[in-house]
Design a protein around this motif. Structure first.
Motif, PDB file in Angstrom:
ATOM      1  N   PRO A  80       0.840  -1.201   0.000  1.00 16.78           N
ATOM      2  CA  PRO A  80       0.000   0.000   0.000  1.00 16.78           C
ATOM      3  C   PRO A  80       0.876   1.254   0.000  1.00 16.78           C
ATOM      4  N   ALA A  81       0.333   2.344  -0.499  1.00 21.85           N
ATOM      5  CA  ALA A  81       1.085   3.608  -0.605  1.00 21.85           C
ATOM      6  C   ALA A  81       1.677   4.021   0.742  1.00 21.85           C
ATOM      7  N   GLN A  82       0.946   3.792   1.816  1.00 22.84           N
ATOM      8  CA  GLN A  82       1.432   4.192   3.141  1.00 22.84           C
ATOM      9  C   GLN A  82       2.661   3.380   3.562  1.00 22.84           C
ATOM     10  N   ALA A  83       2.788   2.144   3.093  1.00 25.42           N
ATOM     11  CA  ALA A  83       3.982   1.347   3.383  1.00 25.42           C
ATOM     12  C   ALA A  83       5.196   1.932   2.662  1.00 25.42           C
ATOM     13  N   HIS A  84       4.984   2.429   1.455  1.00 27.87           N
ATOM     14  CA  HIS A  84       6.071   3.113   0.733  1.00 27.87           C
ATOM     15  C   HIS A  84       6.509   4.347   1.506  1.00 27.87           C
ATOM     16  N   ASP A  85       5.549   5.076   2.069  1.00 32.60           N
ATOM     17  CA  ASP A  85       5.871   6.250   2.888  1.00 32.60           C
ATOM     18  C   ASP A  85       6.726   5.835   4.086  1.00 32.60           C
ATOM     19  N   THR A  86       6.332   4.749   4.732  1.00 30.82           N
ATOM     20  CA  THR A  86       7.078   4.263   5.901  1.00 30.82           C
ATOM     21  C   THR A  86       8.490   3.838   5.516  1.00 30.82           C
ATOM     22  N   LEU A  87       8.642   3.126   4.413  1.00 25.54           N
ATOM     23  CA  LEU A  87       9.981   2.719   3.967  1.00 25.54           C
ATOM     24  C   LEU A  87      10.858   3.932   3.672  1.00 25.54           C
ATOM     25  N   ARG A  88      10.273   4.990   3.097  1.00 27.13           N
ATOM     26  CA  ARG A  88      11.046   6.220   2.854  1.00 27.13           C
ATOM     27  C   ARG A  88      11.480   6.855   4.171  1.00 27.13           C
ATOM     28  N   LEU A  89      10.595   6.854   5.173  1.00 30.65           N
ATOM     29  CA  LEU A  89      10.961   7.395   6.488  1.00 30.65           C
ATOM     30  C   LEU A  89      12.099   6.591   7.113  1.00 30.65           C
ATOM     31  N   ILE A  90      12.046   5.273   6.969  1.00 29.04           N
ATOM     32  CA  ILE A  90      13.109   4.420   7.513  1.00 29.04           C
ATOM     33  C   ILE A  90      14.438   4.756   6.840  1.00 29.04           C
ATOM     34  N   GLU A  91      14.417   4.889   5.527  1.00 28.52           N
ATOM     35  CA  GLU A  91      15.644   5.214   4.785  1.00 28.52           C
ATOM     36  C   GLU A  91      16.238   6.556   5.205  1.00 28.52           C
ATOM     37  N   SER A  92      15.370   7.506   5.558  1.00 32.25           N
ATOM     38  CA  SER A  92      15.855   8.840   5.935  1.00 32.25           C
ATOM     39  C   SER A  92      15.982   9.002   7.448  1.00 32.25           C
ATOM     40  N   ASP A  93      15.772   7.905   8.202  1.00 32.31           N
ATOM     41  CA  ASP A  93      15.900   7.902   9.658  1.00 32.31           C
ATOM     42  C   ASP A  93      14.903   8.842  10.331  1.00 32.31           C
ATOM     43  N   GLY A  94      13.668   8.855   9.820  1.00 34.19           N
ATOM     44  CA  GLY A  94      12.590   9.626  10.444  1.00 34.19           C
ATOM     45  C   GLY A  94      12.464  11.013   9.874  1.00 34.19           C
ATOM     46  N   PRO A  95      11.674  11.827  10.525  1.00 39.78           N
ATOM     47  CA  PRO A  95      10.978  11.619  11.801  1.00 39.78           C
ATOM     48  C   PRO A  95       9.779  10.702  11.632  1.00 39.78           C
ATOM     49  N   TYR A  96       9.505   9.949  12.690  1.00 38.80           N
ATOM     50  CA  TYR A  96       8.430   8.974  12.656  1.00 38.80           C
ATOM     51  C   TYR A  96       7.178   9.532  13.320  1.00 38.80           C
ATOM     52  N   PRO A  97       5.996   9.099  12.870  1.00 38.46           N
ATOM     53  CA  PRO A  97       4.748   9.674  13.388  1.00 38.46           C
ATOM     54  C   PRO A  97       4.363   9.207  14.792  1.00 38.46           C
ATOM     55  N   PHE A  98       4.938   8.106  15.276  1.00 37.12           N
ATOM     56  CA  PHE A  98       4.565   7.575  16.582  1.00 37.12           C
ATOM     57  C   PHE A  98       5.816   7.275  17.399  1.00 37.12           C
ATOM     58  N   PRO A  99       5.747   7.472  18.719  1.00 39.39           N
ATOM     59  CA  PRO A  99       6.930   7.203  19.555  1.00 39.39           C
ATOM     60  C   PRO A  99       7.339   5.732  19.557  1.00 39.39           C
ATOM     61  N   GLN A 100       6.428   4.819  19.214  1.00 42.30           N
ATOM     62  CA  GLN A 100       6.753   3.398  19.193  1.00 42.30           C
ATOM     63  C   GLN A 100       7.566   3.012  17.952  1.00 42.30           C
ATOM     64  N   ASP A 101       7.614   3.888  16.948  1.00 45.49           N
ATOM     65  CA  ASP A 101       8.358   3.590  15.731  1.00 45.49           C
ATOM     66  C   ASP A 101       9.858   3.576  16.010  1.00 45.49           C
ATOM     67  N   ASP A 102      10.570   2.691  15.307  1.00 45.79           N
ATOM     68  CA  ASP A 102      12.013   2.471  15.454  1.00 45.79           C
ATOM     69  C   ASP A 102      12.356   1.885  16.817  1.00 45.79           C
ATOM     70  N   THR A 103      11.409   1.129  17.392  1.00 46.09           N
ATOM     71  CA  THR A 103      11.692   0.418  18.635  1.00 46.09           C
ATOM     72  C   THR A 103      11.947  -1.051  18.306  1.00 46.09           C
ATOM     73  N   VAL A 104      12.546  -1.749  19.247  1.00 52.09           N
ATOM     74  CA  VAL A 104      12.891  -3.156  19.044  1.00 52.09           C
ATOM     75  C   VAL A 104      11.619  -3.989  18.943  1.00 52.09           C
ATOM     76  N   PHE A 105      11.557  -4.809  17.894  1.00 50.83           N
ATOM     77  CA  PHE A 105      10.489  -5.787  17.729  1.00 50.83           C
ATOM     78  C   PHE A 105      11.041  -7.104  18.245  1.00 50.83           C
ATOM     79  N   ARG A 106      10.386  -7.697  19.207  1.00 55.38           N
ATOM     80  CA  ARG A 106      10.925  -8.869  19.902  1.00 55.38           C
ATOM     81  C   ARG A 106      10.551 -10.208  19.280  1.00 55.38           C
ATOM     82  N   ASN A 107       9.719 -10.229  18.255  1.00 53.96           N
ATOM     83  CA  ASN A 107       9.353 -11.464  17.565  1.00 53.96           C
ATOM     84  C   ASN A 107       8.767 -12.495  18.526  1.00 53.96           C
ATOM     85  N   ARG A 108       7.948 -12.031  19.459  1.00 54.44           N
ATOM     86  CA  ARG A 108       7.335 -12.929  20.446  1.00 54.44           C
ATOM     87  C   ARG A 108       6.463 -13.994  19.794  1.00 54.44           C
TER      88      ARG A 108
END
Length: 128
Positions: A44-72
């Motif tokens: 989806p278009a919004q996923a492309h937006d997120t990938l661009r934010l990751i490539e540019s190191d933010g800024p991210y829209p939520f404080p939980q973004d760029d946090t460790v995902f634990r793969n529980r």
């Protein structure tokens, strides 16, 4: 500036295939629902937006973004804590963060998309 985690598609696909064929290292049953693949162009278009934010190191829209995902859930290949990070994919019209995420691994271009809040993942194929 933190370099976004990425991987080579061949290496990540081999690790993913190994996990799917051999199963987890423990004998306990796991809740693997689905690990598939999705073309970058099919996100989806919004996923492309997120990938661009990751490539540019933010800024991210939520404080939980760029946090460790634990793969529980144990669906992604098993890695050390800190290997995966998660990012929100905006859901239009949602009052919350919604269920969509991009989870990245440390290796080059290792991006997983989930539309159902970690019940299933698709490895993003950046070549299509």
């Amino acid at each position: 500036m933190r370099i976004p985690p990425r991987f080579t598609l061949l290496g990540g696909a081999a690790a993913l295939l190994s996990t799917l064929l051999a199963g987890p290292a423990t004998a306990a049953p796991t809740a693997i629902t689905a690990v598939g693949e999705i073309c970058h162009s099919d996100l989806p278009a919004q996923a492309h937006d997120t990938l661009r934010l990751i490539e540019s190191d933010g800024p991210y829209p939520f404080p939980q973004d760029d946090t460790v995902f634990r793969n529980r859930e144990g669906i992604l290949p098993s890695r050390t804590t800190g290997y995966y990070h998660e990012y929100t994919v905006i859901t239009p019209g949602a009052d919350t963060r919604g269920a969509r995420r991009i989870v990245t691994g440390e290796a080059d271009r290792e991006d997983y998309y989930t539309a159902d809040h970690y019940a299933s993942f698709d490895l993003v194929d950046h070549t299509c």
